[in-house]
Motif scaffolding. Structure first.
Motif, short mmCIF file in Angstrom:
data_model
loop_
_atom_site.label_atom_id
_atom_site.label_comp_id
_atom_site.label_asym_id
_atom_site.label_seq_id
_atom_site.Cartn_x
_atom_site.Cartn_y
_atom_site.Cartn_z
N PHE A 117 0.83 -1.20 0.00
CA PHE A 117 0.00 0.00 0.00
C PHE A 117 0.86 1.25 0.00
O PHE A 117 0.52 2.25 -0.65
CB PHE A 117 -0.97 0.01 1.18
CG PHE A 117 -1.96 1.13 1.11
CD1 PHE A 117 -2.97 1.11 0.17
CD2 PHE A 117 -1.87 2.21 1.97
CE1 PHE A 117 -3.90 2.14 0.09
CE2 PHE A 117 -2.79 3.24 1.90
CZ PHE A 117 -3.80 3.21 0.96
N ASP A 118 1.98 1.22 0.73
CA ASP A 118 2.88 2.37 0.71
C ASP A 118 3.35 2.67 -0.71
O ASP A 118 3.51 3.83 -1.09
CB ASP A 118 4.10 2.11 1.60
CG ASP A 118 3.78 2.20 3.08
OD1 ASP A 118 2.69 2.69 3.43
OD2 ASP A 118 4.62 1.77 3.89
N ARG A 121 -0.26 3.44 -3.01
CA ARG A 121 -1.26 4.39 -2.50
C ARG A 121 -1.66 5.45 -3.52
O ARG A 121 -2.84 5.64 -3.81
CB ARG A 121 -0.78 5.05 -1.22
CG ARG A 121 -1.78 6.09 -0.68
CD ARG A 121 -1.25 6.89 0.50
NE ARG A 121 -1.06 6.01 1.64
CZ ARG A 121 0.11 5.86 2.28
NH1 ARG A 121 1.17 6.53 1.89
NH2 ARG A 121 0.21 5.06 3.30
N ASP A 122 -0.69 6.16 -4.06
CA ASP A 122 -1.01 7.27 -4.97
C ASP A 122 -1.79 6.80 -6.19
O ASP A 122 -2.75 7.45 -6.61
CB ASP A 122 0.27 7.99 -5.41
CG ASP A 122 0.95 8.70 -4.24
OD1 ASP A 122 0.27 8.98 -3.23
OD2 ASP A 122 2.17 8.94 -4.34
N LEU A 125 -5.38 5.75 -5.10
CA LEU A 125 -6.23 6.90 -4.76
C LEU A 125 -6.69 7.67 -5.99
O LEU A 125 -7.55 8.54 -5.89
CB LEU A 125 -5.50 7.82 -3.78
CG LEU A 125 -5.32 7.25 -2.38
CD1 LEU A 125 -4.49 8.19 -1.51
CD2 LEU A 125 -6.65 6.94 -1.71
N TYR A 134 -11.02 4.69 1.27
CA TYR A 134 -9.86 5.01 2.11
C TYR A 134 -10.21 6.05 3.17
O TYR A 134 -9.85 5.91 4.34
CB TYR A 134 -8.71 5.50 1.22
CG TYR A 134 -7.46 5.85 1.98
CD1 TYR A 134 -6.66 4.86 2.55
CD2 TYR A 134 -7.05 7.17 2.11
CE1 TYR A 134 -5.51 5.18 3.24
CE2 TYR A 134 -5.89 7.49 2.80
CZ TYR A 134 -5.13 6.50 3.36
OH TYR A 134 -3.99 6.82 4.04
#
Length: 194
Positions: A117-118, A121-122, A125, A134
């Motif tokens: 996810f790190d 994430r971008d 999203l 989220y």
């Protein structure tokens, strides 16, 4: 108190207990998410696999958001055999081992998901529905923290009182109590058998 009044109070108490339990479970999952991710990063460094993260970042940069979501879902499918093994163990009566397998698979999945996810994430999203989901998860985490905070503060205060009593009885480092316990243990060891 009459019957309906007792039932109303009981329903209210059970409702609060349900939501508190749900909040605690959510926070445990969040704790596992954070800590197993950190442990995986340490393992990555220990094994000399630091190049995996930049490689994954480059891969995610080339993927579309839906394909990134598919990559993000891979660990959930990857631990499926462990979960099946856990169910088989439970079904065959090996409850402790089955629960241990479930905990292991859950921790592994959450850790790998947090690690991914790190990186993802971008890109994730960018999908409006994922961004909404989220934000809901973040709101639930904040709600859970607020709900559990008073209980946590009471538990910490109780622990501090117990610790203060233990220090008062045993001394700061266990001094007198530990010396007496060691003397008793030595005396019992030296006593000849009857």
């Amino acid at each position: 108190m009459e019957g309906p009044e007792v039932m109303d109070r009981l329903k209210s108490l059970l409702g609060r207990m349900f939501w508190l339990t749900l909040a605690i479970v959510f926070l445990i999952e969040a704790w596992i998410w954070d800590h197993v991710r950190d442990w995986l990063r340490q393992l990555e460094r220990a094994l000399g696999l630091e190049r995996i993260e930049p490689w994954l970042s480059d891969l995610v940069d080339r993927l579309s958001p839906p394909m990134t979501l598919a990559l993000f879902a891979v660990p959930m499918v990857g631990v499926l055999p462990i979960k099946v093994a856990a169910l088989a163990l439970l079904a065959s009566g090996h409850v402790f081992l089955g629960v241990l397998f479930i905990f292991f698979s859950k921790s592994l999945t959450l850790g790998v998901e947090a690690f991914l996810f790190d990186i993802c994430r971008d890109k994730l999203l960018q999908m409006a529905w994922f961004a909404r989901l989220y934000s809901i998860v973040i709101e639930i985490r904040d709600w859970s923290l607020a709900l559990v905070r008073p209980l946590k503060l009471r538990a910490m205060a109780s622990f501090a009182r117990v610790r203060a009593r233990a220090v008062a009885i045993m001394g700061k480092n266990g001094g007198v109590f530990l010396r007496r316990a060691a003397l008793l243990r030595n005396a019992l060891r030296q006593k000849p058998p009857a």
